[in-house]
Design an enzyme around this catalytic site. Structure first.
Site, PDB file in Angstrom:
ATOM      1  N   GLN A  61      -3.733  12.861  -3.928  1.00 49.68           N
ATOM      2  CA  GLN A  61      -4.548  13.833  -3.213  1.00 49.68           C
ATOM      3  C   GLN A  61      -3.696  14.817  -2.411  1.00 49.68           C
ATOM      4  O   GLN A  61      -4.201  15.861  -1.992  1.00 49.68           O
ATOM      5  CB  GLN A  61      -5.545  13.142  -2.295  1.00 49.68           C
ATOM      6  CG  GLN A  61      -6.647  12.424  -3.062  1.00 49.68           C
ATOM      7  CD  GLN A  61      -7.638  11.798  -2.118  1.00 49.68           C
ATOM      8  OE1 GLN A  61      -7.473  10.667  -1.693  1.00 49.68           O
ATOM      9  NE2 GLN A  61      -8.662  12.564  -1.765  1.00 49.68           N
ATOM     10  N   LEU A 105     -12.160  13.639   0.408  1.00 49.73           N
ATOM     11  CA  LEU A 105     -11.425  14.762   0.983  1.00 49.73           C
ATOM     12  C   LEU A 105     -11.051  15.793  -0.078  1.00 49.73           C
ATOM     13  O   LEU A 105     -10.797  16.946   0.246  1.00 49.73           O
ATOM     14  CB  LEU A 105     -10.184  14.264   1.720  1.00 49.73           C
ATOM     15  CG  LEU A 105     -10.463  13.395   2.948  1.00 49.73           C
ATOM     16  CD1 LEU A 105      -9.158  12.881   3.537  1.00 49.73           C
ATOM     17  CD2 LEU A 105     -11.280  14.137   3.985  1.00 49.73           C
ATOM     18  N   HIS A 150      -8.702   6.845  -7.533  1.00 50.30           N
ATOM     19  CA  HIS A 150      -7.830   8.022  -7.457  1.00 50.30           C
ATOM     20  C   HIS A 150      -6.514   7.772  -8.191  1.00 50.30           C
ATOM     21  O   HIS A 150      -6.023   8.638  -8.917  1.00 50.30           O
ATOM     22  CB  HIS A 150      -7.519   8.387  -6.006  1.00 50.30           C
ATOM     23  CG  HIS A 150      -8.509   9.317  -5.394  1.00 50.30           C
ATOM     24  ND1 HIS A 150      -8.796  10.558  -5.906  1.00 50.30           N
ATOM     25  CD2 HIS A 150      -9.276   9.185  -4.280  1.00 50.30           C
ATOM     26  CE1 HIS A 150      -9.705  11.151  -5.147  1.00 50.30           C
ATOM     27  NE2 HIS A 150     -10.006  10.341  -4.157  1.00 50.30           N
TER      28      HIS A 150
END
Length: 184
Positions: A61, A105, A150
């Site tokens: 991320q 996010l 993720h």
């Protein structure tokens, strides 16, 4: 009296990659170097997570395709779970499957009802290469599954189907950060 610094206090806040960025959609590589660079990465992950008021953050991320995530997340009983996992194995999940609101996010401002198991166990290593085992229920179990996804190149919107998926992607395409997102 505190003998350990607050996680992230020496870290640098980094830019968060958003949905559509290729680094979010490819599996991450295992960590092989457990030296100072890994410790700095974990500090940066904490600093970035706190700056953006998240409860978890995976390395990809912030554009680093390594199998590392951090968390500072309550469970449903408001017990705080703080830590990090390096090279986590896929989570062992059980319990009932609940659809609950999930955000990310990397999809700022967007939530969607996402199905997750109510119990998860993640095993991996810490920054020193020592074994860690993290167990969560409720909201924290959801966060553990989300962060492990993720690292496999899966964003929570990939788990959505039907109108939930269509609505989430349509909303993302209307944001300044999501203009390049394709349909589907």
């Amino acid at each position: 009296m505190r003998n350990r610094p607050i996680p992230g206090s020496s870290g640098r806040v980094r830019a968060i990659r958003t949905l559509g960025d290729p680094v979010l959609h490819a599996p991450c590589e295992p960590v092989s170097d457990f030296g100072p660079e890994l410790a700095r990465l974990v500090e940066d992950l904490f600093a970035t997570m706190y700056a953006h008021r998240g409860v978890g953050l995976a390395a990809n991320q912030i554009g680093v395709p390594l199998r590392v995530f951090v968390h500072d997340c309550p469970d449903d009983e408001e017990v705080r779970h703080l830590g990090h996992v390096v090279n986590p194995r896929p989570p062992v999940v059980d319990g009932i499957v609940l659809r609950g609101p999930e955000g990310c996010l990397s999809l700022p401002g967007i939530e969607a009802g996402t199905e997750r198991h109510d119990h998860a166990v993640v095993e991996g290593l810490n920054v020193d290469g020592e074994p860690v085992r993290v167990e969560g229920t409720g909201f924290f179990a959801r966060a553990l599954q989300h962060e492990c996804d993720h690292l496999e190149g899966i964003v929570y919107s990939d788990r959505l189907t039907g109108w939930r998926r269509a609505r989430t992607l349509r909303t993302a395409r209307r944001t300044p950060w999501g203009r390049g997102i394709g349909g589907g």
